[in-house]
Motif scaffolding. Structure first.
Motif, PDB file in Angstrom:
ATOM      1  N   ALA A 299       0.945  -1.176   0.012  1.00 16.24           N
ATOM      2  CA  ALA A 299      -0.079   0.058  -0.132  1.00 16.24           C
ATOM      3  C   ALA A 299       1.203   1.237   0.310  1.00 16.24           C
ATOM      4  O   ALA A 299       0.998   1.629  -1.201  1.00 16.24           O
ATOM      5  N   GLU A 300       1.116   0.727   0.774  1.00 17.47           N
ATOM      6  CA  GLU A 300       3.066   2.543   1.132  1.00 17.47           C
ATOM      7  C   GLU A 300       3.770   2.804  -0.358  1.00 17.47           C
ATOM      8  O   GLU A 300       3.174   3.762  -1.249  1.00 17.47           O
ATOM      9  N   ALA A 301       3.360   1.487  -0.724  1.00 17.73           N
ATOM     10  CA  ALA A 301       4.556   1.966  -2.561  1.00 17.73           C
ATOM     11  C   ALA A 301       3.354   2.062  -3.545  1.00 17.73           C
ATOM     12  O   ALA A 301       4.335   2.387  -4.162  1.00 17.73           O
ATOM     13  N   VAL A 302       2.312   2.391  -2.987  1.00 17.22           N
ATOM     14  CA  VAL A 302       1.351   3.351  -4.209  1.00 17.22           C
ATOM     15  C   VAL A 302       1.117   3.533  -3.915  1.00 17.22           C
ATOM     16  O   VAL A 302       0.887   5.256  -4.867  1.00 17.22           O
ATOM     17  N   LYS A 303       1.459   4.985  -2.744  1.00 18.68           N
ATOM     18  CA  LYS A 303       0.883   6.340  -1.970  1.00 18.68           C
ATOM     19  C   LYS A 303       1.711   7.018  -3.166  1.00 18.68           C
ATOM     20  O   LYS A 303       1.430   8.281  -3.297  1.00 18.68           O
TER      21      LYS A 303
ATOM     22  N   ALA B  29      -6.387  -4.710   0.292  1.00 22.13           N
ATOM     23  CA  ALA B  29      -5.876  -4.111   0.333  1.00 22.13           C
ATOM     24  C   ALA B  29      -5.177  -3.514  -0.300  1.00 22.13           C
ATOM     25  O   ALA B  29      -4.994  -1.744  -0.340  1.00 22.13           O
ATOM     26  N   VAL B  30      -5.214  -4.710  -1.477  1.00 24.30           N
ATOM     27  CA  VAL B  30      -4.228  -3.312  -2.664  1.00 24.30           C
ATOM     28  C   VAL B  30      -5.684  -2.656  -3.624  1.00 24.30           C
ATOM     29  O   VAL B  30      -5.085  -1.944  -3.589  1.00 24.30           O
ATOM     30  N   ALA B  31      -6.441  -3.372  -3.647  1.00 22.68           N
ATOM     31  CA  ALA B  31      -7.566  -2.595  -3.885  1.00 22.68           C
ATOM     32  C   ALA B  31      -8.095  -1.003  -3.173  1.00 22.68           C
ATOM     33  O   ALA B  31      -8.000  -0.031  -3.481  1.00 22.68           O
ATOM     34  N   GLU B  32      -8.030  -1.212  -1.688  1.00 24.76           N
ATOM     35  CA  GLU B  32      -8.035   0.429  -0.951  1.00 24.76           C
ATOM     36  C   GLU B  32      -7.609   1.318  -1.577  1.00 24.76           C
ATOM     37  O   GLU B  32      -7.425   2.388  -1.643  1.00 24.76           O
ATOM     38  N   ALA B  33      -5.868   0.738  -1.697  1.00 28.28           N
ATOM     39  CA  ALA B  33      -4.671   1.621  -1.937  1.00 28.28           C
ATOM     40  C   ALA B  33      -5.099   2.333  -3.691  1.00 28.28           C
ATOM     41  O   ALA B  33      -4.866   3.403  -3.296  1.00 28.28           O
ATOM     42  N   LEU B  34      -4.977   1.132  -4.300  1.00 28.60           N
ATOM     43  CA  LEU B  34      -5.377   1.932  -5.351  1.00 28.60           C
ATOM     44  C   LEU B  34      -6.596   2.965  -5.527  1.00 28.60           C
ATOM     45  O   LEU B  34      -6.770   3.751  -5.978  1.00 28.60           O
ATOM     46  N   ALA B  35      -7.837   2.540  -4.643  1.00 30.80           N
ATOM     47  CA  ALA B  35      -9.067   3.652  -4.591  1.00 30.80           C
ATOM     48  C   ALA B  35      -8.486   4.546  -3.597  1.00 30.80           C
ATOM     49  O   ALA B  35      -9.125   5.901  -4.658  1.00 30.80           O
ATOM     50  N   GLU B  36      -7.508   4.502  -3.321  1.00 28.30           N
ATOM     51  CA  GLU B  36      -7.020   6.218  -2.332  1.00 28.30           C
ATOM     52  C   GLU B  36      -6.614   6.772  -3.163  1.00 28.30           C
ATOM     53  O   GLU B  36      -6.534   7.886  -2.784  1.00 28.30           O
ATOM     54  N   THR B  37      -5.464   5.939  -4.036  1.00 26.80           N
ATOM     55  CA  THR B  37      -4.809   6.980  -4.407  1.00 26.80           C
ATOM     56  C   THR B  37      -5.280   7.718  -5.971  1.00 26.80           C
ATOM     57  O   THR B  37      -6.223   7.587  -6.521  1.00 26.80           O
ATOM     58  N   ASP B  38      -4.177   9.518  -6.150  1.00 27.64           N
ATOM     59  CA  ASP B  38      -4.892   9.814  -7.449  1.00 27.64           C
ATOM     60  C   ASP B  38      -4.549   9.150  -8.247  1.00 27.64           C
ATOM     61  O   ASP B  38      -4.244   9.827 -10.054  1.00 27.64           O
ATOM     62  N   ALA B  39      -3.354   8.446  -8.455  1.00 28.31           N
ATOM     63  CA  ALA B  39      -2.369   8.371  -9.941  1.00 28.31           C
ATOM     64  C   ALA B  39      -3.978   7.794 -10.416  1.00 28.31           C
ATOM     65  O   ALA B  39      -5.359   7.608 -10.528  1.00 28.31           O
ATOM     66  N   THR B  40      -3.339   7.097 -11.804  1.00 32.52           N
ATOM     67  CA  THR B  40      -3.918   6.929 -13.220  1.00 32.52           C
ATOM     68  C   THR B  40      -3.820   5.589 -12.841  1.00 32.52           C
ATOM     69  O   THR B  40      -3.131   4.746 -12.435  1.00 32.52           O
TER      70      THR B  40
END
Ligand code: AMP
Length: 407
Positions: free
Chosen positions: A318-322, A347-358
Motif C-alpha cells: 500500500a505504501e509503494a502505491v501511495k 488491501a491492494v484494491a483499497e490502496a488503488l481506490a485511495e491514490t490519485d494516480a492513474t
C-alpha cells in the motif's frame, strides 16, 4: 505497434454501411441475459454511428459454440435487448451461416440510422479456420467500412476481428476502432508505453508460467514491480526461502532468478511478500473456514501453505502505491475467493481506490475483485478483456489493434 489509431470520430459514415465487431458475449440463463454490462457498454459507438447516418451492421460471437450452432447460443436475446435500449427495432439475421442471402437482403433494405445484427460469428465455424478467408471476404462484402469495438477478442486474429479488414481496405473503406477499444488503447497501451512516473505494476494470480512475458515486459517499463499471489512463492523459493506447501513451479525457479537479476541491473524495485497468511489444508469448498496463521517469509513452516500476503506485506505494498502516478494491477494477492484469504487483495484494491494516480485494472479476477468490493468507480480504467489485456501488458501486438488504420 502504433497506438495512434483512427476512431469512429475520424470517419464520415453518412449513408455508408458500417460493420461493427462488438463484444456481445453476455451470460445467458434460460434464454435471458443475466448481465447486460457488455450491451450497455457498446451503446455509445452504435449510437454515434446511427446519429451520423450510418447503416449499422453489428456482429459478435457468443459463447464457445463447441458443438456447432444452437439456439442456446443465438444472439436473438441480444437483438431484443438492444432494440429496447436503442429505442429502435434492431433487425436480427437469424441465419446460422451469418453472411449469405438473408444477411445481404437485410442490409440491402437498410436506411440511414438503421441497425442490423448478424448471427453469432462462431456459428459459421470459420472464425479461425482456413475457411476464415472466405468468411472475412463475405463479411466485408456486406459493408463499406469496419469498426472494431471488441477489445476482449482483439488478441485473436479471427475473421470478424482482423481478417475482414484486408477486404475493406481493398475496396477503399476505412478500418477504425470504436469508443470501447479506444479507451483500452489509451489506458492499457499508452499508459504502459508512455507512463507518468513513478509507474508501479502489481502482479498476482496463481502461476508464474501464465505471466512470464508480462513480468519481463513490465519490469522494463515500470519503476516498481510488486509480486503477490501464488506466483510469489516461486520467487521466494528462488531466493532460498522455505515455502512449505505453497504453490510453486520448480521449472520457473531459474526464470525468477533471472527476473530478480534483471530488476537489479535495470535499477528497478522488485517487491516480494515479507509475510504470508498460511493454512494447513486448502479449503473445500473454496470459501470454507480455514485455520489461518501469519508467518514471516523467513520462518515459514514446512507443513503450511501460503495463501495470501500477510499484514506487513499489505502495508508495504500500500505504501509503494501511495507515491505512484500510474498503477497497473493484474491478478489477486491470494485466494481471494475465501474471506479469510482475501485481505491482501482487498488491501491492494483499497490502496488503488485511495491514490490519485492513474489506476488501471487488467481484466479477469482483479477486475472482479474491484467490482465486488464496490471500488469500480474509483479506478481510472477497468479493462474488459482478460486475455487481451494480459497480451497488451506483455507488449504484444494485438491483431485487432494492428489492423486499424493509423491516424
Ligand atoms: P490467475 O487466473 O492467474 O489470475 O489466478 C487467480 C487464482 O489464483 C485465484 O483463483 C486465486 O485463488 C489463486 N491464488 C492466488 N494466490 C494464491 C495462492 N497463494 N495459492 C493458491 N492459489 C492462489
Amino acid at each position: 505497434m502504433s497506438l495512434n489509431k483512427k476512431s469512429v470520430d475520424d470517419i464520415n459514415v453518412k449513408g455508408r454501411r458500417v460493420l461493427v465487431r462488438c463484444d456481445f458475449n453476455v451470460p445467458l440463463k434460460g434464454g435471458e441475459i443475466t448481465d447486460e454490462t457488455r450491451i450497455t457498454a457498446a451503446l455509445p459507438t452504435i449510437q454515434k454511428l446511427m446519429n451520423d447516418g450510418g447503416k449499422v451492421i453489428l456482429c459478435s460471437h457468443l459463447g464457445k459454440v463447441k458443438n456447432g450452432p444452437n439456439e442456446g447460443e443465438s444472439l436473438a436475446p441480444v437483438a431484443k435487448r438492444l432494440s429496447e435500449k436503442l429505442g429502435k427495432e434492431v433487425t436480427f439475421v437469424a441465419d446460422y451461416h451469418v453472411t449469405g442471402e438473408e444477411a445481404t437482403a437485410a442490409v440491402a433494405a437498410m436506411k440511414e440510422g438503421d441497425v442490423v445484427l448478424l448471427q453469432n460469428t462462431r456459428f459459421r465455424g470459420a472464425e479461425e479456420t482456413k475457411n476464415g478467408e472466405e468468411f472475412s471476404k463475405e463479411l466485408a462484402e456486406l459493408a463499406d467500412d469496419y469498426v472494431c469495438d471488441a477489445f476482449g477478442s482483439s488478441h485473436r486474429a479471427h475473421a470478424s476481428v482482423a481478417g475482414v479488414t484486408k477486404y475493406i481496405t481493398e475496396k477503399g473503406g476505412s478500418n477504425v476502432v470504436g469508443y470501447l477499444m479506444q479507451k483500452e488503447i489509451d489506458f492499457l497501451g499508452n499508459a504502459v508505453e508512455n507512463p507518468v512516473r513513478p509507474f508501479v505494476a502489481i502482479l498476482g494470480g496463481a502461476k508464474v508460467a501464465d505471466k512470464l512475458n508480462v513480468i519481463s515486459n513490465l519490469l522494463e517499463k515500470c519503476d516498481t514491480l510488486i509480486i503477490g499471489g501464488g506466483m510469489a512463492y516461486t520467487f521466494l523459493k528462488a531466493k532460498g526461502y522455505e515455502i512449505g506447501l505453497s504453490l510453486v513451479d520448480d521449472t520457473k525457479i531459474d526464470y525468477c532468478k533471472e527476473m530478480m537479476e534483471k530488476a537489479e541491473q535495470l535499477g528497478k524495485k522488485l517487491l516480494l511478500p515479507v509475510d504470508s497468511v498460511t493454512i494447513k489444508e486448502f479449503p473445500n469448498p473454496i470459501d470454507a473456514p480455514v485455520d489461518a496463521e501469519v508467518y514471516e517469509v523467513a520462518n515459514m513452516p514446512a507443513d503450511r501453505e501460503g495463501c495470501d500476503i500477510g499484514p506487513k506485506t499489505r502495508e508495504l505494498y500500500a505504501e509503494a502505491v501511495k507515491t505512484a502516478k500510474t498503477v497497473v494491477w493484474n491478478g489477486p494477492m491470494g485466494v481471494f475467493e475465501n474471506p479469510t484469504l482475501a485481505k491482501g487483495t482487498i488491501a491492494v484494491a483499497e490502496a488503488l481506490a485511495e491514490t490519485d494516480a492513474t489506476t488501471i485494472i487488467g481484466g479477469g479476477d482483479s477486475a472482479a475483485a474491484v467490482n465486488q468490493l464496490g471500488f469500480a468507480d474509483k479506478m481510472s480504467h477497468i479493462s474488459t478483456g482478460g486475455g487481451a489485456s494480459l497480451e497488451f501488458l506483455e507488449g504484444k501486438e494485438l491483431p485487432g489493434v494492428v489492423v486499424a488504420d493509423d491516424k
